[in-house]
Design a protein around this motif. Sequence first.
Motif, short mmCIF file in Angstrom:
data_model
loop_
_atom_site.label_atom_id
_atom_site.label_comp_id
_atom_site.label_asym_id
_atom_site.label_seq_id
_atom_site.Cartn_x
_atom_site.Cartn_y
_atom_site.Cartn_z
N VAL A 29 26.86 9.17 -8.19
CA VAL A 29 27.68 8.49 -7.19
C VAL A 29 27.20 8.77 -5.77
N MET A 30 26.43 9.82 -5.57
CA MET A 30 25.98 10.15 -4.23
C MET A 30 24.63 9.53 -3.88
N MET A 31 23.97 8.88 -4.82
CA MET A 31 22.68 8.26 -4.52
C MET A 31 22.84 7.12 -3.51
N ASP A 32 21.91 7.03 -2.56
CA ASP A 32 21.86 5.87 -1.67
C ASP A 32 21.45 4.64 -2.47
N ARG A 33 22.08 3.51 -2.18
CA ARG A 33 21.80 2.28 -2.91
C ARG A 33 21.13 1.28 -1.96
N VAL A 34 19.86 1.03 -2.22
CA VAL A 34 19.06 0.15 -1.37
C VAL A 34 19.28 -1.29 -1.80
N GLY A 35 19.57 -2.16 -0.83
CA GLY A 35 19.84 -3.56 -1.12
C GLY A 35 18.58 -4.39 -1.26
N ALA A 36 18.76 -5.68 -1.43
CA ALA A 36 17.65 -6.60 -1.64
C ALA A 36 16.83 -6.77 -0.36
N PRO A 37 15.51 -6.95 -0.49
CA PRO A 37 14.67 -7.13 0.69
C PRO A 37 14.81 -8.53 1.28
N VAL A 38 14.76 -8.62 2.62
CA VAL A 38 14.77 -9.90 3.33
C VAL A 38 13.61 -9.85 4.33
N VAL A 39 12.57 -10.65 4.08
CA VAL A 39 11.34 -10.57 4.86
C VAL A 39 11.45 -11.46 6.10
N SER A 40 10.93 -10.98 7.22
CA SER A 40 10.96 -11.71 8.49
C SER A 40 10.12 -12.97 8.41
N PRO A 41 10.36 -13.96 9.30
CA PRO A 41 9.60 -15.21 9.27
C PRO A 41 8.09 -15.02 9.38
N ASP A 42 7.63 -13.99 10.10
CA ASP A 42 6.20 -13.76 10.21
C ASP A 42 5.64 -12.92 9.07
N GLY A 43 6.51 -12.52 8.14
CA GLY A 43 6.07 -11.79 6.96
C GLY A 43 5.72 -10.34 7.20
N LYS A 44 6.04 -9.79 8.36
CA LYS A 44 5.59 -8.45 8.70
C LYS A 44 6.64 -7.36 8.51
N THR A 45 7.92 -7.74 8.44
CA THR A 45 8.99 -6.74 8.43
C THR A 45 10.03 -7.10 7.37
N VAL A 46 10.58 -6.09 6.76
CA VAL A 46 11.63 -6.28 5.76
C VAL A 46 12.94 -5.72 6.31
N ALA A 47 13.98 -6.52 6.23
CA ALA A 47 15.33 -6.04 6.53
C ALA A 47 16.05 -5.78 5.21
N PHE A 48 16.90 -4.77 5.19
CA PHE A 48 17.63 -4.44 3.97
C PHE A 48 18.82 -3.56 4.34
N THR A 49 19.75 -3.46 3.43
CA THR A 49 20.90 -2.59 3.63
C THR A 49 20.78 -1.35 2.76
N VAL A 50 21.48 -0.31 3.16
CA VAL A 50 21.58 0.91 2.37
C VAL A 50 23.05 1.30 2.30
N ARG A 51 23.55 1.41 1.08
CA ARG A 51 24.92 1.85 0.88
C ARG A 51 24.91 3.33 0.54
N SER A 52 25.56 4.12 1.35
CA SER A 52 25.69 5.55 1.09
C SER A 52 27.15 5.86 0.80
N THR A 53 27.38 6.95 0.11
CA THR A 53 28.73 7.32 -0.30
C THR A 53 29.36 8.28 0.70
N ASP A 54 30.51 7.87 1.21
CA ASP A 54 31.33 8.76 2.03
C ASP A 54 32.32 9.43 1.08
N TRP A 55 31.98 10.64 0.65
CA TRP A 55 32.77 11.30 -0.38
C TRP A 55 34.19 11.58 0.10
N ASP A 56 34.34 12.02 1.33
CA ASP A 56 35.66 12.35 1.85
C ASP A 56 36.54 11.11 1.98
#
Length: 683
Positions: A29-56
């Motif tokens: 449950v504490m592992m970071d969860r990396v989302g799907a890649p979204v590549v920039s129009p010029d193909g040079k950069t990837v945007a993505f989300t990371v879901r982390s667990t706030d245990w408290d």
Amino acid sequence: MKILVSTLALALAGTAAAATHPFDAKDLVMMDRVGAPVVSPDGKTVAFTVRSTDWDANKGRTSLWTVPVNGGDPRELVGHEPGAGDPHWSANGDSIYFLAGKDGTTQLWRVAASGGAASAVSALPLDINGYQVSPDGKQILLSLDVFNGCDAADIIACTKQKLDARAEDKSTAQIYDRMFVRHWDTWMDGRRSQLFIADLGADGTLGAPRLISDRLDGDIPSKPFGGESEFVFSPDGKAVYFDVRIAGTSEPWSTNFDVYAVPADGSAPPRNLTAGNLAWDANPLPSPDGKTLYYLAMKVPGFEADRFGIMALDLASGHRREINPDWDRSPGAMQLSRDGKTLYATANDNGANALFAIDVRNGKARRLTGAGTVTGFDIGGKRPVIGWQGFKHPTDLYRLGRDGKTTPLTRFNAERLKDIAFGDAEWFDFKGWNDDTVHGFVMKPVGYQQGKKYPVAFIIHGGPQGAMNENFHYRWNPETYAGQGFAVVTINFHGSTGYGQAFTDAISGHWGDRPLEDLQKGWAAALAKYPFLDGNRACALGASYGGFMTYWIAGVWNQPWKCLIDHDGVFDTRMMYYATEELWFEEHENGGTQYEHPANYEKFNPLDHVKDWRVPMLVIHSQHDYRIPLSQGLGAFTALQRRGIPSQLLYFPDENHWVNKPHNSLKWHETVNAWLKRWTAEK
């Protein structure tokens, strides 16, 4: 296959020696969860989300990141406040849009790709469900939940007024005159998800949205799990394509989704492009030149697990063809290469969820990835970027090379993984029902020692049209059992996906015989092949259809098991028909309605075999499970208690068909593991 595995093995080299503890549920449950890649129009950069667990706080928090496609350090652009989901690049690539909370609603935000403070783009009184950016970057296509009874011109304000009035009403009663009454985990409130278009002003903020879906009696995207692959702009931005199921009075027993086209300026009503097919049409994708519309189509009405074929519709002539009739796999959402010659899609395939490249001329599919699960991909650059996970590794992003080799772009859980020991898995096959080849895998426990025998967790997957693939599952992860000292056996019985449509179809009408034969033969084959499996200390467990099978074997195949664990299973097939929400599933699997074909529903009814139950059982069920309602679990627990069979009921008042909250997930695993250990302990 070997290329991907070996690349990841190199990335993880040396971690085994440093491992200090077996993998457990808290690690999961504490592992970071990396989302799907979204590549920039010029193909040079990837945007993505990371879901982390706030245990408290007992919840997940999502942030927005970027990483260079050619390698480099990932950079966080937006942190947990305001949070970030669903990233899209602007047309010129200088900024990234995302969804986040603002004043109690989900709104559209933007942040510069170079970094800096994020700002809200919209200030609507309603949540934004999802969105797309127009090809020229000047408009946003978005989905909002609205009351169709409101006038189109003021439908957003009218919807807000109605919601406010309900909140102020001291009566909480609701009246329904058709189904769905409730769906998945939500009671219906009369709203529909509709498509709107809004202009982006000179100041970068969103103008007033204009309704373009004409108040169709359906949800765009579909609920509960539909996404943005269900609506898209044409390349010139002048049209929008989307899929929707028109509800009427038949929504709970219909899978007749259709693909529509509508002018982006709203000058004409939506036009149905697939009215001739009464089965499921979905995920429209226009070619780069705008002349062809690709989409996925099933052929069997009322069947949610039919094979999706890839259709090509010539928009000028209306001629359509299936480009891949000989490829016996069912692809997911698609993307096109920039030259329009190749379609990319993932599909279950022999224990993996792989990425394929499909030639649009002849439909020939070429598998690009090996073992494991591709969780997402983008073809925006020269080479695909994929999210990948396996038994021992949660999702990270990789660049896929021409030779099939992968280059890791992220290593989000590297620090956690280096201190964790995992069990090793091996696939095997045997002859099952109809003498067909059936696959399964055996996982050794952490700390395995040759010559020693180990208790077994025999996991039965749900669906039933699903599979236990090589992945890093956050609810049914076999490594959590291996970490507790159990060997794991699982079988991809008839009905499983990734082995051809005939194999998947074989379970319909045969829930209790053909899969049971596979499970029995698979268990015998595993015991014969792997001497470390202790067949005298084994428990069977499963969820959903796996829960049905657990109740079923409690009466008809209980001899091998020391205990059983049932999560959200079907206990009474008759009442299941009248209590569930998606009736198309029940009617297809049982050959029609219960009142017209009662014998079909009675044929494999676990309730009828309660007199033969004898094995201790843990029953797990949740209040907000409307797929298989709570009464099914309560009925089974009543049967166990009345018969005097050792049993426990684990009840979650705030979960649905799944257990999602971090603390609930840990409690689930702790209770399950305690039950397994109690009944498999050496005497």
